[in-house]
Design a protein around this motif. Structure first.
Motif, short mmCIF file in Angstrom:
data_model
loop_
_atom_site.label_atom_id
_atom_site.label_comp_id
_atom_site.label_asym_id
_atom_site.label_seq_id
_atom_site.Cartn_x
_atom_site.Cartn_y
_atom_site.Cartn_z
N VAL A 1 18.33 -6.63 -22.86
CA VAL A 1 17.80 -7.82 -22.58
C VAL A 1 17.56 -8.01 -21.24
CG1 VAL A 1 16.92 -9.86 -23.54
CG2 VAL A 1 18.37 -8.51 -24.76
N VAL A 2 18.69 -8.44 -20.38
CA VAL A 2 18.28 -8.80 -19.04
C VAL A 2 17.51 -7.26 -18.09
CG1 VAL A 2 19.69 -9.28 -16.44
CG2 VAL A 2 20.65 -9.80 -18.73
N VAL A 3 17.60 -5.99 -18.09
CA VAL A 3 16.88 -5.42 -18.36
C VAL A 3 15.39 -5.25 -18.14
CG1 VAL A 3 16.59 -2.38 -17.28
CG2 VAL A 3 18.75 -3.92 -17.10
N MET A 4 15.09 -5.44 -19.69
CA MET A 4 14.05 -5.53 -20.28
C MET A 4 13.05 -6.41 -19.62
SD MET A 4 14.62 -3.77 -23.96
CE MET A 4 13.13 -4.20 -24.61
N SER A 5 13.49 -8.00 -19.32
CA SER A 5 13.32 -9.10 -19.31
C SER A 5 12.86 -9.00 -17.93
CB SER A 5 13.71 -10.42 -19.67
OG SER A 5 15.25 -10.61 -19.06
N MET A 6 13.01 -8.29 -17.09
CA MET A 6 13.39 -8.59 -15.35
C MET A 6 11.59 -7.45 -15.54
SD MET A 6 17.17 -8.10 -14.40
CE MET A 6 16.50 -7.43 -12.44
N LEU A 7 12.20 -6.26 -16.32
CA LEU A 7 10.97 -5.09 -15.93
C LEU A 7 9.48 -5.27 -16.48
CD1 LEU A 7 13.02 -1.69 -17.49
CD2 LEU A 7 11.99 -2.41 -14.68
N GLY A 8 9.83 -6.42 -17.88
CA GLY A 8 8.59 -7.27 -18.20
C GLY A 8 7.74 -8.37 -17.26
N THR A 9 8.28 -8.80 -16.72
CA THR A 9 8.52 -9.84 -16.07
C THR A 9 7.65 -9.50 -14.38
OG1 THR A 9 9.85 -11.72 -16.23
CG2 THR A 9 8.55 -11.82 -14.14
N SER A 10 8.15 -8.23 -13.32
CA SER A 10 7.78 -7.28 -13.01
C SER A 10 5.93 -6.75 -12.75
CB SER A 10 8.47 -6.30 -12.13
OG SER A 10 10.04 -6.43 -12.04
N LEU A 11 6.12 -6.25 -14.34
CA LEU A 11 4.75 -6.31 -15.01
C LEU A 11 3.50 -7.22 -15.28
CD1 LEU A 11 6.35 -3.16 -17.87
CD2 LEU A 11 5.36 -2.94 -15.31
N LEU B 1 7.07 -12.52 -7.34
CA LEU B 1 7.38 -12.89 -8.22
C LEU B 1 7.85 -11.50 -8.94
CD1 LEU B 1 8.49 -13.83 -11.06
CD2 LEU B 1 6.34 -14.06 -11.81
N ALA B 2 6.94 -10.10 -8.51
CA ALA B 2 7.36 -9.10 -8.77
C ALA B 2 8.18 -8.49 -8.48
CB ALA B 2 5.88 -8.03 -8.74
N LYS B 3 9.17 -9.42 -7.53
CA LYS B 3 10.02 -8.80 -6.83
C LYS B 3 11.45 -9.22 -7.88
CE LYS B 3 8.28 -8.25 -2.29
NZ LYS B 3 8.48 -8.78 -0.44
N VAL B 4 11.20 -9.33 -8.58
CA VAL B 4 12.52 -9.61 -9.34
C VAL B 4 13.64 -9.18 -9.42
CG1 VAL B 4 11.47 -9.43 -11.42
CG2 VAL B 4 13.21 -10.81 -11.90
N ALA B 5 13.15 -7.85 -9.61
CA ALA B 5 13.74 -6.28 -9.56
C ALA B 5 15.28 -6.72 -8.45
CB ALA B 5 13.50 -5.41 -9.40
N TYR B 6 15.05 -7.25 -7.23
CA TYR B 6 15.66 -7.65 -6.19
C TYR B 6 17.11 -8.15 -6.78
CZ TYR B 6 12.53 -5.43 -2.85
OH TYR B 6 11.66 -4.71 -1.92
N ALA C 1 21.38 -15.65 -2.83
CA ALA C 1 21.61 -14.87 -2.07
C ALA C 1 20.61 -13.47 -2.36
CB ALA C 1 22.80 -14.07 -2.20
N SER C 2 19.94 -14.14 -3.76
CA SER C 2 18.63 -13.25 -4.51
C SER C 2 18.58 -13.91 -3.99
CB SER C 2 19.83 -12.89 -5.59
OG SER C 2 21.32 -12.55 -5.87
N ALA C 3 17.68 -15.04 -3.88
CA ALA C 3 16.99 -15.37 -3.96
C ALA C 3 15.65 -15.01 -2.40
CB ALA C 3 16.42 -17.03 -4.16
N GLY C 4 16.56 -14.84 -1.55
CA GLY C 4 15.96 -14.32 -0.41
C GLY C 4 15.05 -13.33 -0.55
N ALA C 5 14.60 -12.85 -1.02
CA ALA C 5 14.11 -11.09 -1.51
C ALA C 5 12.45 -12.02 -1.86
CB ALA C 5 14.19 -10.01 -2.42
N THR C 6 12.29 -13.09 -2.51
CA THR C 6 11.69 -12.93 -3.64
C THR C 6 11.01 -14.33 -2.68
OG1 THR C 6 12.77 -14.42 -5.26
CG2 THR C 6 12.37 -12.22 -5.54
N GLY C 7 11.81 -15.35 -2.66
CA GLY C 7 11.59 -16.52 -2.26
C GLY C 7 12.48 -17.54 -3.17
N LEU C 8 12.30 -18.78 -2.92
CA LEU C 8 12.64 -19.59 -4.00
C LEU C 8 12.08 -19.85 -4.79
CD1 LEU C 8 14.68 -21.43 -4.60
CD2 LEU C 8 13.61 -23.46 -2.91
N THR D 1 12.11 -18.65 -11.35
CA THR D 1 11.09 -18.90 -12.27
C THR D 1 11.68 -17.34 -12.35
OG1 THR D 1 9.41 -19.65 -10.68
CG2 THR D 1 8.78 -18.41 -12.48
N SER D 2 11.58 -16.61 -12.03
CA SER D 2 11.86 -15.07 -12.54
C SER D 2 13.43 -15.78 -13.22
CB SER D 2 12.33 -14.14 -11.62
OG SER D 2 12.80 -14.44 -10.68
N LEU D 3 14.15 -16.11 -12.16
CA LEU D 3 15.67 -16.56 -13.45
C LEU D 3 15.36 -17.58 -14.50
CD1 LEU D 3 19.06 -16.39 -12.78
CD2 LEU D 3 18.15 -18.73 -11.86
#
Length: 532
Positions: free
Chosen positions: A412-422, A432-437, A367-374, A379-381
């Motif tokens: 660490v989860v938050v920092m890695s998500m933000l780092g991935t988005s950046l 991929l930048a939508k990993v914050a979703y 369900a979460s991957a619906g915003a980013t695509g599979l 990849t972000s997961l």
């Protein structure tokens, strides 16, 4: 005593399953027969939220800024209009002929002043069939005759326009023959980026033009051959930001204004992304000359239920409930599809035998991957999960208590998500930048489950569970994001009773799992060989 108890349990289960099967089938028949419920009523519509952001550096005198506000017509419905501006500017919307104008007027404003006008639009595609034998009328209603006249930028009476009309044989024959000749000539012009107004004669002489030059030449030729025509200005809607507007043409045919767009190759039709802002040869923006002015259009897409779907079945109308609560249709889709995803997980775990991290986690990830695509969702997961597992292995040496460890891992989860988005934003990987979703809890739980599996069951077993989870996420994503499934469950939410029935049946599953058949295939073969 055990046998009667077992018999009663089977009878009770059969009765519950019968109710769960009969109820949705009866509701389906009632909707289709008594309420004339059709698939077209169930299909959601794409609604566009359009924002016009204007910035200006004020001068010393009074400031006036005007642009066009779209109006309702047979093809588009406008709602939820709003605006924001400084209190020193007075905002009004005025009707002028066929158009509506949004106007800001007031005292001098400081540099960097921002104006914003927003609205929501539902737009439908349209297509006209023009009969082959339809002739060009000799007269038109008075209100239409104006669209036969020459203007400064549409030189209907110019000798060059008349000569071109004869050369392409658009001055004789049935109406559709003339329109095809005009359309093919203007469509065949070369394209030149917009750099100011291009009149009909300039487009003819250059042999190339942007949408406004092609459209003016189309209008000039149509008017010269006796077909009323006018310009239409608007937007081709797509998610994102842009400064580009668009122009196309409408010709008056048999009492209808029929659209043509030689720039984007549409003859007597328009797709559902064309939003009309004004009609006529107008400037999209007008403002006080002493100010610096800039603008930007930003469009967002969202799915909404059609009016027919919201009114067809009031007894169990989740569509109307979400609309009244102003909740996005995408959330409704997620809520309704989660039970379907959970059923897919149960099938993979209980029938096929694929190991996963928990029962609901794969469905939540899908369900979460619906915003980013599979692809980018997985990849972000993987990126975030690897970061957390590495951090967890490092923290293990510090021998911290469980709760502080979880709090650190959440960070660490938050920092890695933000780092991935950046990083994704830097590499221009928008999805991929939508990993914050992704919900942080889903990321944290997945990472923690993988770490525990690695520690308790070893690297190989942990990776088998992680791989199984990703496989089931793929299956859940394909099912939950299936338009056919979404339409079925959204239009007939009582089908979820069938999901409950399926889970009850699978809850008493005692058969051999498919993976076990594969694992012990040699034993089956040996047993069959012994029997023979």
């Amino acid at each position: 005593m055990a046998k009667p108890t077992h018999t009663r349990l089977r009878a009770l289960t059969a009765a519950v399953l019968a109710v769960l099967l009969i109820t949705p089938i009866a509701a389906f028949i009632y909707k289709v027969t008594a309420l004339d419920y059709r698939i077209t009523n169930i299909l959601p519509q794409t609604q566009y939220r359009v924002a016009v952001q204007m910035s200006l550096d004020g001068g010393d005198g009074r400031v006036r800024v005007a642009t066009f506000a779209p109006a309702d017509d047979a093809r588009q419905t406008i709602s939820e209009e709003s605006q924001s501006s400084p209190p020193t500017l007075h905002h009004t919307i005025e009707s002028k002929g066929l158009n509506r104008q949004a106007i800001w007027l007031g005292a001098p404003v400081p540099d960097g002043t921002e104006l914003r006008y927003e609205f929501s639009a539902l737009v439908s595609a349209v297509r006209f069939n023009i009969t082959e034998d339809l002739a060009v009328p000799e007269s038109y209603p008075r209100a239409v005759r104006e669209e036969l006249q020459p203007t400064e930028a549409i030189q209907v009476d110019a000798p060059e326009i008349r000569a071109l009309l004869q050369r392409i044989a658009a001055d004789r024959g049935p109406l559709i023959t003339r329109l095809h000749a005009i359309y093919e000539h203007t469509e065949g012009l070369g394209y030149r980026s917009f750099k100011g107004t291009t009149d009909a004669l300039t487009a003819l002489r250059l042999g190339e033009a942007s949408c406004n030059g092609k459209s003016r030449l189309f209008v000039a030729l149509a008017r010269a051959t006796g077909i009323p025509a006018r310009l239409v200005g608007g937007l081709v809607l797509q998610a994102g930001s842009k400064r580009t507007s668009h122009q196309w043409v409408e010709a008056y045919i048999a009492g209808h204004w029929v659209p043509f767009d030689p720039t984007n190759h549409h003859f007597a039709e328009l797709p559902g992304r064309y939003l009309a802002l004004y009609r006529g040869d107008e400037a999209l923006f007008r403002h006080t000359s002493e100010i610096n002015f800039d603008y930007m259009f930003t469009t967002r897409e969202r799915m909404v239920p059609s009016p027919e779907a919201r009114s067809s079945f009031s007894a169990f109308n989740v569509w109307d409930l979400f609309a009244r609560l102003r909740l996005p249709f995408s959330l409704l889709q997620t809520v309704l599809m989660l039970p379907i995803g959970a059923l897919v997980v149960v099938l993979f775990r209980n029938v096929i035998g694929v190991p996963t991290f928990g029962t609901f986690l794969p469905a939540l990830i899908a369900a979460s991957a619906g915003a980013t695509g599979l692809l980018w969702g997985l990849t972000s997961l993987v990126i975030v999960t690897v970061c957390v597992v590495v951090a967890r292995l490092g923290l293990q040496r510090l021998q911290l208590l469980h709760s502080p460890t979880l709090a650190i891992l959440l960070t660490v989860v938050v920092m890695s998500m933000l780092g991935t988005s950046l990083v994704a934003d830097y590499l221009d990987l928008e999805d991929l930048a939508k990993v914050a979703y992704f919900p942080i809890a889903v990321m944290a739980i997945t990472s923690e489950r993988l770490y525990l599996a690695l520690v308790e069951r070893g690297f190989k077993e942990g990776m088998v569970h992680f791989g199984g989870t990703l496989l089931v996420v793929l299956a859940c994503y394909l099912v939950m994001n299936s338009m056919a499934m979404q339409v079925l469950v959204s239009g007939f939410p009582e089908v979820l009773l069938l999901v409950i029935a399926a889970n009850i049946y699978l809850g008493r599953w005692v058969g051999v799992r498919l993976i076990e058949l594969w694992r012990f295939r040699r034993l089956w073969r040996d047993e069959q060989g012994t029997e023979s």
